[in-house]
Motif scaffolding. Structure first.
Motif, PDB file in Angstrom:
ATOM      1  N   ASP A  24     -58.621  42.834   0.465  1.00 23.54           N
ATOM      2  CA  ASP A  24     -58.977  41.410   0.611  1.00 23.54           C
ATOM      3  C   ASP A  24     -59.900  41.230   1.986  1.00 23.54           C
ATOM      4  O   ASP A  24     -59.838  40.145   2.267  1.00 23.54           O
ATOM      5  N   HIS A  25     -60.721  42.198   2.109  1.00 21.62           N
ATOM      6  CA  HIS A  25     -61.811  42.023   3.424  1.00 21.62           C
ATOM      7  C   HIS A  25     -62.754  40.944   2.751  1.00 21.62           C
ATOM      8  O   HIS A  25     -63.283  40.931   1.532  1.00 21.62           O
ATOM      9  N   VAL A  26     -63.276  40.143   3.689  1.00 20.78           N
ATOM     10  CA  VAL A  26     -64.355  39.180   3.432  1.00 20.78           C
ATOM     11  C   VAL A  26     -64.899  39.066   4.673  1.00 20.78           C
ATOM     12  O   VAL A  26     -64.619  38.912   5.684  1.00 20.78           O
ATOM     13  N   GLU A  27     -66.523  39.398   4.559  1.00 23.34           N
ATOM     14  CA  GLU A  27     -67.262  39.106   5.703  1.00 23.34           C
ATOM     15  C   GLU A  27     -67.821  37.712   5.795  1.00 23.34           C
ATOM     16  O   GLU A  27     -68.060  37.140   5.038  1.00 23.34           O
ATOM     17  N   ASP A  28     -67.717  37.376   7.163  1.00 24.64           N
ATOM     18  CA  ASP A  28     -67.952  35.978   7.462  1.00 24.64           C
ATOM     19  C   ASP A  28     -69.581  35.778   7.234  1.00 24.64           C
ATOM     20  O   ASP A  28     -70.462  36.746   8.191  1.00 24.64           O
ATOM     21  N   ALA A  29     -70.076  35.047   6.688  1.00 25.00           N
ATOM     22  CA  ALA A  29     -71.525  34.779   6.464  1.00 25.00           C
ATOM     23  C   ALA A  29     -72.183  34.287   7.605  1.00 25.00           C
ATOM     24  O   ALA A  29     -73.487  34.511   8.006  1.00 25.00           O
ATOM     25  N   LYS A  30     -71.461  33.563   8.574  1.00 27.91           N
ATOM     26  CA  LYS A  30     -71.964  33.184   9.732  1.00 27.91           C
ATOM     27  C   LYS A  30     -72.180  34.258  10.721  1.00 27.91           C
ATOM     28  O   LYS A  30     -73.069  34.132  11.877  1.00 27.91           O
ATOM     29  N   SER A  31     -71.811  35.138  10.639  1.00 31.42           N
ATOM     30  CA  SER A  31     -71.971  36.456  11.553  1.00 31.42           C
ATOM     31  C   SER A  31     -73.198  37.279  11.244  1.00 31.42           C
ATOM     32  O   SER A  31     -73.707  38.149  11.929  1.00 31.42           O
ATOM     33  N   PHE A  32     -73.797  36.940  10.093  1.00 33.50           N
ATOM     34  CA  PHE A  32     -75.067  37.599   9.700  1.00 33.50           C
ATOM     35  C   PHE A  32     -76.064  37.105  10.492  1.00 33.50           C
ATOM     36  O   PHE A  32     -76.385  36.083  10.842  1.00 33.50           O
ATOM     37  N   PRO A  33     -76.961  38.182  10.946  1.00 33.09           N
ATOM     38  CA  PRO A  33     -78.128  37.661  11.470  1.00 33.09           C
ATOM     39  C   PRO A  33     -79.222  36.609  10.918  1.00 33.09           C
ATOM     40  O   PRO A  33     -79.374  37.071   9.556  1.00 33.09           O
ATOM     41  N   PRO A  34     -79.471  35.569  11.367  1.00 36.55           N
ATOM     42  CA  PRO A  34     -80.556  34.661  10.612  1.00 36.55           C
ATOM     43  C   PRO A  34     -81.926  35.499  10.041  1.00 36.55           C
ATOM     44  O   PRO A  34     -82.515  36.262  11.129  1.00 36.55           O
ATOM     45  N   ARG A  35     -82.272  35.285   8.943  1.00 37.15           N
ATOM     46  CA  ARG A  35     -83.698  35.944   8.488  1.00 37.15           C
ATOM     47  C   ARG A  35     -84.774  34.818   8.145  1.00 37.15           C
ATOM     48  O   ARG A  35     -84.197  33.962   7.207  1.00 37.15           O
ATOM     49  N   PRO A  36     -85.806  34.859   8.130  1.00 34.34           N
ATOM     50  CA  PRO A  36     -86.865  33.754   7.788  1.00 34.34           C
ATOM     51  C   PRO A  36     -86.798  34.103   6.126  1.00 34.34           C
ATOM     52  O   PRO A  36     -86.784  35.125   5.626  1.00 34.34           O
ATOM     53  N   PRO A  37     -87.305  32.855   5.502  1.00 32.21           N
ATOM     54  CA  PRO A  37     -87.200  33.322   3.891  1.00 32.21           C
ATOM     55  C   PRO A  37     -88.502  34.006   3.701  1.00 32.21           C
ATOM     56  O   PRO A  37     -89.687  33.895   4.161  1.00 32.21           O
ATOM     57  N   TYR A  38     -88.529  34.855   2.604  1.00 37.23           N
ATOM     58  CA  TYR A  38     -89.786  35.607   2.294  1.00 37.23           C
ATOM     59  C   TYR A  38     -90.490  34.882   1.063  1.00 37.23           C
ATOM     60  O   TYR A  38     -89.804  34.473   0.096  1.00 37.23           O
ATOM     61  N   ILE A  39     -91.767  34.545   1.531  1.00 40.91           N
ATOM     62  CA  ILE A  39     -92.484  33.798   0.636  1.00 40.91           C
ATOM     63  C   ILE A  39     -93.815  34.760  -0.054  1.00 40.91           C
ATOM     64  O   ILE A  39     -94.197  35.564   0.595  1.00 40.91           O
ATOM     65  N   LEU A  40     -93.848  34.864  -1.387  1.00 40.21           N
ATOM     66  CA  LEU A  40     -94.571  35.862  -1.840  1.00 40.21           C
ATOM     67  C   LEU A  40     -96.346  35.491  -1.787  1.00 40.21           C
ATOM     68  O   LEU A  40     -96.420  34.152  -1.453  1.00 40.21           O
ATOM     69  N   PRO A  41     -97.178  36.351  -1.552  1.00 38.32           N
ATOM     70  CA  PRO A  41     -98.474  35.594  -1.098  1.00 38.32           C
ATOM     71  C   PRO A  41     -99.111  35.110  -2.510  1.00 38.32           C
ATOM     72  O   PRO A  41     -98.651  35.131  -3.630  1.00 38.32           O
ATOM     73  N   ARG A  42    -100.171  34.150  -2.209  1.00 40.08           N
ATOM     74  CA  ARG A  42    -100.754  33.648  -3.434  1.00 40.08           C
ATOM     75  C   ARG A  42    -101.494  34.586  -3.992  1.00 40.08           C
ATOM     76  O   ARG A  42    -102.349  35.602  -3.470  1.00 40.08           O
ATOM     77  N   MET A  43    -101.601  34.504  -5.552  1.00 37.51           N
ATOM     78  CA  MET A  43    -102.564  35.104  -6.342  1.00 37.51           C
ATOM     79  C   MET A  43    -103.944  34.990  -6.246  1.00 37.51           C
ATOM     80  O   MET A  43    -104.365  33.790  -5.817  1.00 37.51           O
ATOM     81  N   PRO A  44    -104.750  35.898  -6.144  1.00 39.14           N
ATOM     82  CA  PRO A  44    -106.163  35.894  -6.051  1.00 39.14           C
ATOM     83  C   PRO A  44    -106.735  34.992  -6.891  1.00 39.14           C
ATOM     84  O   PRO A  44    -107.700  34.164  -6.874  1.00 39.14           O
TER      85      PRO A  44
END
Length: 202
Positions: A24-44
């Motif tokens: 019944d282990h559940v990891e607390d999402a609040k304990s995860f380190p914050p990460r910036p969203p990954y945005i794909l580069p624009r196509m040429p």
């Protein structure tokens, strides 16, 4: 050294954690380190929207064939279906130039193509045209000379009457219908003289 230090740190981290997790282990999402969203580069180049074709309508290509060697060629075949094979292209080139099919090699981007290849195998999804290079084995010597029938076929209208091949064919036709060689030759000469006198004017 950096690999060894990383391995020691990783092993010490594993030692501090429990060996087994409870069911019944559940990891607390609040304990995860914050990460910036990954945005794909624009196509040429922006993606083009697929064209919708009407039922029964098929995309066609304009095929350009060039050769800088002897004999020089610069042909354009319009409205070629995507399933047109390289052998079909060779046949059409042979009809226009007199070069035997077995003496031709079609190249795309400097690479020879087999006769079984079709246009959709080498053309892009949205390209309206494709360019090929033509290599003639044997050069200009491989070009077949035009026959009498080819000369008559290329001449049209009144131009056909200016060729000796036309009058020879007319004599052959008259001989076939009349079954008399002398009468066919006489009539052929009479027709030719009458036409020449009508062209010369009063």
């Amino acid at each position: 050294m950096a690999e060894a230090a990383f391995a020691k740190t990783f092993l010490s981290t594993l030692d501090s954690r429990p060996i087994k997790l409870s069911a019944d282990h559940v990891e607390d999402a609040k304990s995860f380190p914050p990460r910036p969203p990954y945005i794909l580069p624009r196509m040429p180049n922006p993606m083009s929207k697929p064209k919708t074709l009407l039922p029964g309508q098929e995309r066609s290509l304009t095929v350009t064939l060039k050769s800088l060697r002897n004999p020089p060629l610069d042909l354009k075949l319009t409205s070629q279906p995507l399933n047109t094979s390289i052998l079909d292209i060779k046949t059409k080139v042979a009809q226009q130039t007199g070069i035997p099919v077995d003496k031709m090699k079609i190249l795309h981007n400097k690479r020879p193509l087999t006769d079984s290849k079709v246009l959709k195998d080498v053309a892009g999804d949205s390209d309206p045209r494709v360019e090929f290079s033509v290599m003639v084995m044997g050069g200009a010597a491989a070009v077949q000379p035009e026959s009498k029938e080819d000369v008559v076929a290329k001449a049209s209208g009144w131009d056909a009457l200016t060729t000796d091949a036309f009058w020879d064919d007319l004599k052959g036709f008259l001989q076939q219908r009349l079954k008399d060689e002398a009468a066919a030759a006489e009539l052929g000469t009479l027709f030719k003289r009458s036409w020449e006198s009508s062209r010369s004017g009063p």
